[in-house]
Design an enzyme around this catalytic site. Structure first.
Site, short mmCIF file in Angstrom:
data_model
loop_
_atom_site.label_atom_id
_atom_site.label_comp_id
_atom_site.label_asym_id
_atom_site.label_seq_id
_atom_site.Cartn_x
_atom_site.Cartn_y
_atom_site.Cartn_z
N TYR A 125 -1.07 -0.29 10.45
CA TYR A 125 -1.27 -0.66 9.05
C TYR A 125 -0.09 -0.18 8.21
O TYR A 125 0.49 -0.93 7.42
CB TYR A 125 -2.57 -0.05 8.52
CG TYR A 125 -2.90 -0.44 7.10
CD1 TYR A 125 -3.48 -1.67 6.82
CD2 TYR A 125 -2.66 0.44 6.04
CE1 TYR A 125 -3.80 -2.03 5.51
CE2 TYR A 125 -2.97 0.09 4.74
CZ TYR A 125 -3.54 -1.15 4.49
OH TYR A 125 -3.85 -1.50 3.19
N SER A 156 0.85 -1.20 0.00
CA SER A 156 0.00 0.00 0.00
C SER A 156 0.88 1.24 0.00
O SER A 156 2.01 1.20 0.51
CB SER A 156 -0.88 0.01 1.25
OG SER A 156 -1.53 1.26 1.41
#
Length: 255
Positions: A158, A145
Site C-alpha cells: 500500500y 496517502s
C-alpha cells in the site's frame, strides 16, 4: 463575481460511492460541477446518481472496475457519451488495501493492490489525457496517502503504491504543463471511511493514531474533499506538482 466554485466544470471521479470519493462527489456538486462517478457496485452507483438527480444536480454514473482494462475503456466511452470530447477534472480516488507484513503476502494479493491503486491511476491519466487537453483549466487530483512517505503500519505494498502515486503526480505536472493541465495530489491520514473500519475499531490502534495526531482525532471524508475541490478550482491555477497532506498535523509532529 467570486470564482470559488466549479460551475461549468465536468469531472470524472473514481471510487465515488463511499468514503472520500462520495464526499468529493457531493462537494463538487455543491460547487456547481457536473460529475461522472465510477464504482463497481451497480446498486450503489444507481442509488447515488438517483439521489443527486432528484435534487436537480448534474450527476451520471458508470459501473466499472478501474483495475480491469476493458472496464477502463468503457469508462472512456462513457466520458464521451456524457461530456463529449472535453473533461476538466479527473479525480483518481479508487483504492484498496490488504494489511499484512511483507512476508505474509501472496503474490496475487500485492499485485491486486498495485493494479487497483497504481496501475489504474496510470491508465486513467493516460486514457483521459485527450479529453483533459480540451478542458478548461483542466487538472488531475490524485488521492494518495501519508503512507506514501511515512510508515503507518498499513503494509508495504500500500505504501509503495501511494509513494508511486505521489511521484507520478510530480512527473505529470511537468510533462503536462505545456498542455495547460495541472496535476496535484492529496494525502490523507486516517479518515473515517469503510476502508479504515478494521483499524479504527481496534481500540489500541485508534489510541496510537490519536496520540500521533496533534488535532487528536481522525479526519472526516468531507475534510479531505474540500482540499480536493480547492485544487480542482481555477482559484488554484498556479498550483501544480504538489502533494498536500491532510493529516491533522501528524506528519510534522516530533515529541
Amino acid at each position: 463575481m467570486t470564482n470559488w466554485h466549479l460551475k461549468g466544470k465536468k469531472a470524472l471521479i473514481t471510487g465515488a460511492t463511499k468514503g472520500i470519493g462520495r464526499a468529493v462527489a457531493e462537494e463538487f456538486l455543491s460547487l456547481g460541477a457536473e460529475i461522472l462517478i465510477v464504482a463497481r457496485n451497480e446498486n450503489e452507483v444507481s442509488e447515488a446518481v438517483e439521489t443527486w438527480q432528484k435534487q436537480g444536480l448534474h450527476a451520471y454514473g458508470c459501473v466499472a472496475d478501474v483495475a480491469k482494462g476493458d472496464d477502463r475503456l468503457a469508462i472512456v466511452e462513457k466520458v464521451k457519451t456524457v461530456f463529449g470530447d472535453k473533461l476538466d477534472i479527473l479525480v483518481n480516488n479508487v483504492g484498496t488495501n490488504i494489511r499484512k507484513q511483507l512476508i505474509d503476502y501472496q503474490e496475487d494479493e500485492y499485485r491486486q493492490i498495485f493494479e487497483t491503486n497504481l496501475f489504474s491511476m496510470v491508465e486513467m491519466c493516460r486514457l483521459c489525457y485527450p479529453f483533459l487537453k480540451n478542458g478548461v483549466g483542466a487538472n488531475v487530483v490524485n488521492v494518495a496517502s501519508v503512507a506514501g512517505f511515512l510508515d503507518v503500519l498499513s503494509g508495504p505494498p500500500y505504501g509503495m503504491t501511494k509513494a508511486a502515486e505521489i511521484q507520478l503526480t510530480r512527473h505529470l505536472a511537468v510533462e503536462w504543463a505545456s498542455a495547460g493541465i495541472r496535476v496535484n495530489a492529496v494525502s490523507p491520514w486516517y479518515t473515517a471511511t469503510p476502508l479504515t473500519v478494521p483499524v479504527l475499531t481496534n481500540p489500541e490502534r485508534l489510541e496510537q493514531i490519536l496520540k500521533r495526531t496533534p488535532l487528536s482525532r481522525v479526519a472526516q471524508p468531507e475534510e479531505v474533499a474540500s482540499v480536493v475541490a480547492f485544487l480542482a478550482m481555477d482559484k488554484a491555477s498556479y498550483i501544480t506538482g504538489q502533494n498536500i497532506a491532510v493529516d491533522g498535523g501528524m506528519s510534522v509532529k516530533g515529541l
